[in-house]
Motif scaffolding. Structure first.
Motif, PDB file in Angstrom:
ATOM      1  N   TYR A 139      -9.040   5.349  -6.819  1.00 57.55           N
ATOM      2  CA  TYR A 139      -8.158   4.191  -6.917  1.00 57.55           C
ATOM      3  C   TYR A 139      -7.422   4.184  -8.254  1.00 57.55           C
ATOM      4  CZ  TYR A 139      -6.527  -0.600  -7.301  1.00 57.55           C
ATOM      5  OH  TYR A 139      -5.725  -1.711  -7.471  1.00 57.55           O
ATOM      6  N   VAL A 140      -6.120   3.930  -8.192  1.00 57.42           N
ATOM      7  CA  VAL A 140      -5.275   3.797  -9.382  1.00 57.42           C
ATOM      8  C   VAL A 140      -4.708   2.388  -9.395  1.00 57.42           C
ATOM      9  CG1 VAL A 140      -3.161   4.573 -10.523  1.00 57.42           C
ATOM     10  CG2 VAL A 140      -4.706   6.248  -9.495  1.00 57.42           C
ATOM     11  N   ASN A 141      -4.881   1.691 -10.505  1.00 58.84           N
ATOM     12  CA  ASN A 141      -4.407   0.314 -10.593  1.00 58.84           C
ATOM     13  C   ASN A 141      -2.892   0.277 -10.736  1.00 58.84           C
ATOM     14  OD1 ASN A 141      -4.613  -2.486 -10.738  1.00 58.84           O
ATOM     15  ND2 ASN A 141      -4.768  -2.478 -12.968  1.00 58.84           N
ATOM     16  N   ALA A 182      -3.792  -4.307  -4.020  1.00 55.79           N
ATOM     17  CA  ALA A 182      -5.031  -4.978  -4.410  1.00 55.79           C
ATOM     18  C   ALA A 182      -4.768  -6.177  -5.309  1.00 55.79           C
ATOM     19  CB  ALA A 182      -5.969  -3.988  -5.106  1.00 55.79           C
ATOM     20  N   VAL A 183      -3.826  -6.050  -6.241  1.00 54.54           N
ATOM     21  CA  VAL A 183      -3.590  -7.109  -7.222  1.00 54.54           C
ATOM     22  C   VAL A 183      -2.102  -7.435  -7.287  1.00 54.54           C
ATOM     23  CG1 VAL A 183      -3.826  -7.816  -9.636  1.00 54.54           C
ATOM     24  CG2 VAL A 183      -5.559  -6.328  -8.604  1.00 54.54           C
ATOM     25  N   VAL A 208      -3.367 -12.884  -7.021  1.00 52.99           N
ATOM     26  CA  VAL A 208      -3.990 -12.846  -5.702  1.00 52.99           C
ATOM     27  C   VAL A 208      -4.555 -11.436  -5.526  1.00 52.99           C
ATOM     28  CG1 VAL A 208      -3.643 -12.979  -3.211  1.00 52.99           C
ATOM     29  CG2 VAL A 208      -2.482 -14.606  -4.721  1.00 52.99           C
ATOM     30  N   ILE A 209      -5.837 -11.379  -5.218  1.00 52.49           N
ATOM     31  CA  ILE A 209      -6.548 -10.107  -5.104  1.00 52.49           C
ATOM     32  C   ILE A 209      -6.919  -9.880  -3.644  1.00 52.49           C
ATOM     33  CG2 ILE A 209      -8.598  -8.815  -5.821  1.00 52.49           C
ATOM     34  CD1 ILE A 209      -8.620 -10.758  -8.306  1.00 52.49           C
ATOM     35  N   GLU A 210      -6.503  -8.761  -3.078  1.00 53.03           N
ATOM     36  CA  GLU A 210      -6.914  -8.378  -1.731  1.00 53.03           C
ATOM     37  C   GLU A 210      -7.909  -7.227  -1.869  1.00 53.03           C
ATOM     38  OE1 GLU A 210      -5.125  -7.642   2.747  1.00 53.03           O
ATOM     39  OE2 GLU A 210      -3.778  -7.559   1.029  1.00 53.03           O
TER      40      GLU A 210
END
Length: 371
Positions: free
Chosen positions: A79-81, A266-267, A280-282
């Motif tokens: 995962y890469v933010n 995700a963010v 909002v975080i998914e």
């Protein structure tokens, strides 16, 4: 006494210290006033989705030693933010990079973006920025500051940007290349199966008590171990005798949705001050989930009051001075080790917490296996 160490707090610091102590044959009791172990990295699994209950936690580090250490307890995915910023329905890539500049102004080359940003720096020139607003404009100009920084930051800290110190965003990532990877660190990812797996393996062999408040039962717990490792609020340990340290708090609202994909990332940051939440975080996107349902968490900044969960230390001059006074008191506590973000009144990334715990355990125990 039954134990060598009483460890107050089961987050990363306490769990790492416990693991190192048990490798040396020490007996450990870990207590936590919450109803679970793991501190802020704790996850709850629902419908096969690991929900980060205390906000998004993305592991990243440049420290190869720490990366190798944490990987011994879980496999990590790739995962890469790459969060998005949402300003009144307009979407922008983060961190600020050529994709952001193209979305903001339509420019295509680094020289075009530099020309626009340089033209917006106004009167600041070579002057040293005196507050967060001046710092932000000196880095990315007025347009990005007003749309993507100002509202988000003022929600987060409940102060105008002109009242906040410049150092808060001094290291704001700004890239003149097309690169949406938020972190510059070499190593990055999410533990496959969630952070609970790491905490469980770190604390294996320790006795654990939850719903246990050290500061309300000190006389009892002091008699359980030869030495204490304290990771809670340092001012609470000393009964706030010098005053209260200030924090910003957070509030989370998690919703179940009968859909496969809500926001596609995700963010997502919401940068308009009129929107009450900051992010909002998914959660499913942290582990590339394909479940037919999803969970999203709305993250609201809020004021902090004594007894609530403390998240962001307000490291201004007044609070730092007060912490330094408390730190002098900690030196006099011969049988207590203080560590972690609350005990040290410091905002730590996860790798920094682990590194600190390893250093303190090495000093205390005399060795760390593998070195």
């Amino acid at each position: 006494m039954k134990y060598d160490y009483l460890i107050v707090g089961s987050g990363l610091f306490g769990s790492v210290f416990a693991h190192e102590a048990m490798k040396c044959g020490k007996r450990c009791l870990i207590i936590d006033k919450r109803s679970h172990v793991g501190g802020n990295v704790y996850c709850e699994n629902k419908d096969g989705i690991n929900i980060h209950m205390y906000g998004a936690h993305i592991f990243h580090t440049n420290n190869r030693k720490i990366w190798d250490y944490i990987k011994a307890f879980a496999d990590f995915n790739q995962y890469v933010n790459s969060p998005l910023a949402n300003y009144r329905g307009e979407l922008y890539n983060l961190p600020f990079n050529m994709n952001t500049f193209h979305q903001m102004w339509g420019c295509r080359t680094p020289s075009e973006a530099r020309t626009i940003i340089d033209g917006q720096k106004r009167q600041y020139g070579s002057c040293v920025p005196q507050n967060l607003e001046e710092q932000a404009i000196s880095l990315v100009g007025e347009d990005i500051y007003k749309k993507l920084i100002k509202g988000y930051t003022e929600k987060q800290w409940h102060k105008d940007c002109t009242e906040l110190p410049a150092f808060i965003i001094r290291r704001l990532p700004v890239r003149y290349r097309y690169d949406n990877n938020y972190f510059n660190d070499r190593y990055q990812g999410i533990p496959i199966g969630g952070y609970n797996k790491i905490i469980g393996r770190l604390t294996l062999g320790a006795d654990i008590e939850i719903n246990a408040d050290f500061n309300k039962n000190r006389d009892f717990y002091r008699n359980t171990a030869i030495k204490i490792v304290y990771t809670g609020p340092v001012d609470e340990y000393f009964d706030y005798t010098l005053g209260e340290l200030e924090y910003r708090g957070l509030r989370f609202e998690t919703q179940y949705m009968e859909m496969e994909n809500y926001q596609g990332v995700a963010v997502m940051n919401f940068t308009d001050r009129k929107i009450p939440y900051t992010r909002v975080i998914e959660h499913k996107h942290f582990e590339f989930g394909t479940q037919p349902v999803t969970y999203v968490t709305y993250e609201y900044p809020c004021s902090y009051k004594r007894g609530q969960d403390a998240y962001y230390p307000i490291n201004d001059g007044k609070n730092q001075k007060l912490y330094n006074e408390y730190k002098m008191l900690t030196i006099k506590e011969d049988n207590v080790l203080f560590g972690g973000r609350l005990a040290e009144y410091k905002y730590y990334n996860m790798d920094q917490v682990i590194n600190s715990a390893l250093k303190i355990s090495e000093n205390e125990l005399g060795r760390i296996d593998g070195e």
